[in-house]
Design an enzyme around this catalytic site. Structure first.
Site, mmCIF file in Angstrom:
data_model
loop_
_atom_site.group_PDB
_atom_site.id
_atom_site.type_symbol
_atom_site.label_atom_id
_atom_site.label_comp_id
_atom_site.label_asym_id
_atom_site.label_seq_id
_atom_site.Cartn_x
_atom_site.Cartn_y
_atom_site.Cartn_z
ATOM 1 N N LEU A 1 28.084 -43.549 8.358
ATOM 2 C CA LEU A 1 29.293 -44.356 8.217
ATOM 3 C C LEU A 1 28.902 -45.788 7.836
ATOM 4 O O LEU A 1 28.001 -46.370 8.446
ATOM 5 C CB LEU A 1 30.057 -44.363 9.548
ATOM 6 N N ASP B 1 36.092 -41.148 4.677
ATOM 7 C CA ASP B 1 36.941 -40.481 3.671
ATOM 8 C C ASP B 1 38.382 -40.976 3.606
ATOM 9 O O ASP B 1 39.268 -40.238 3.211
ATOM 10 C CB ASP B 1 36.959 -38.955 3.925
ATOM 11 N N HIS C 1 33.424 -37.200 -2.582
ATOM 12 C CA HIS C 1 33.627 -36.210 -1.528
ATOM 13 C C HIS C 1 33.894 -34.855 -2.172
ATOM 14 O O HIS C 1 34.691 -34.768 -3.115
ATOM 15 C CB HIS C 1 34.805 -36.634 -0.641
HETATM 16 C C1 GRF Z 1 27.932 -33.903 -2.836
HETATM 17 O O1 GRF Z 1 28.616 -32.703 -2.711
HETATM 18 C C2 GRF Z 1 28.834 -35.051 -2.500
HETATM 19 O O2 GRF Z 1 30.178 -34.814 -2.755
HETATM 20 C C3 GRF Z 1 28.645 -35.213 -1.029
HETATM 21 O O3 GRF Z 1 27.314 -34.873 -0.782
HETATM 22 C C4 GRF Z 1 26.818 -34.036 -1.816
HETATM 23 C C5 GRF Z 1 25.594 -34.709 -2.362
HETATM 24 O O4 GRF Z 1 24.878 -33.886 -3.207
HETATM 25 N N1 GRF Z 1 29.072 -36.514 -0.593
HETATM 26 P P1 GRF Z 1 23.614 -34.475 -3.947
HETATM 27 O O5 GRF Z 1 22.683 -35.033 -2.880
HETATM 28 O O6 GRF Z 1 24.075 -35.537 -4.884
HETATM 29 O O7 GRF Z 1 23.017 -33.313 -4.648
#
Ligand code: GRF
Length: 188
Positions: free
Chosen positions: A87, A145, A104
């Site tokens: 956070l 979020d 997200h």
């Molecule tokens: C993604 O799905 C993003 O939405 C979330 O964490 C994941 C990160 O994936 N916040 P990466 O490390 O960029 O492959």
């Protein structure tokens, strides 16, 4: 020149896409990659692209405001969270008001909040028998979020899709859009 700091804790596939996208860009540069995981692949990937990296621990992030000095020294315009799980503390939100964004892996406000990250999200979507999912790019405030939504993209989910398959579809959308949205924000 606009300067980005990417914060990542995971595999860093979004970070990699963003770094690739801006690699030869004269107006935007990825200045630094920050991670709370000292062995994460994202750090070596950034270094091999000539990008500075910084590993932080909880004390550095939450009990000091050194993060602000570091980012201000680098003249950072935008903090991009890409799979960063901690956070963001109030002091940092205040110092970079409206200049921190997150991605997200679901269509917020559904399937967001504390604990809703990674496969937890896709398993919950599967459990709820959703037939659409997607991703959300949003501003970051003091709550998980909850910041204003900047951009969303969706994908269909079939009944037979597993949580892994949903994750793959969503990640593809993330890779397609995140860097472009960042570029747009920086050019505004
Ligand atoms: C993604 O799905 C993003 O939405 C979330 O964490 C994941 C990160 O994936 N916040 P990466 O490390 O960029 O492959």
């Amino acid at each position: 020149m606009k300067r980005i700091a990417i914060f990542a804790s995971g595999t860093g596939s979004n970070a990699r896409e963003i770094i690739e996208f801006f690699k030869h860009n004269k107006d935007v540069s990825v200045e630094i990659v920050v991670s709370n995981k000292k062995n994460s692949g994202v750090l070596s990937m950034a270094q091999s692209n000539g990008i500075k990296t910084k590993v932080i621990d909880r004390d550095y992030f939450y009990s000091s405001e050194k993060m602000v000095d570091l980012l201000k020294n680098d003249n950072i315009d935008l903090i991009v969270l890409a799979g960063f799980l901690w956070l963001v503390p109030n002091y940092l939100v205040r110092a970079f008001q409206g200049r921190i964004i997150n991605i997200h892996p679901a269509l917020l406000p559904k399937f967001g909040g504390k604990g809703m990250y990674g496969m937890n999200v896709h398993l919950a979507i599967k459990e709820a028998n959703e037939f659409v999912s997607g991703m959300t790019i949003h501003y970051v405030n003091e709550h998980y979020d909850e910041g204003a939504i900047i951009f969303q993209a969706s994908c269909d989910i079939n009944e037979q899709d597993t949580a892994d398959e949903i994750a793959t579809k969503v990640l593809k959308l993330e890779h397609k859009h995140y860097a472009k949205v960042i570029n747009q924000l920086l050019m505004e």
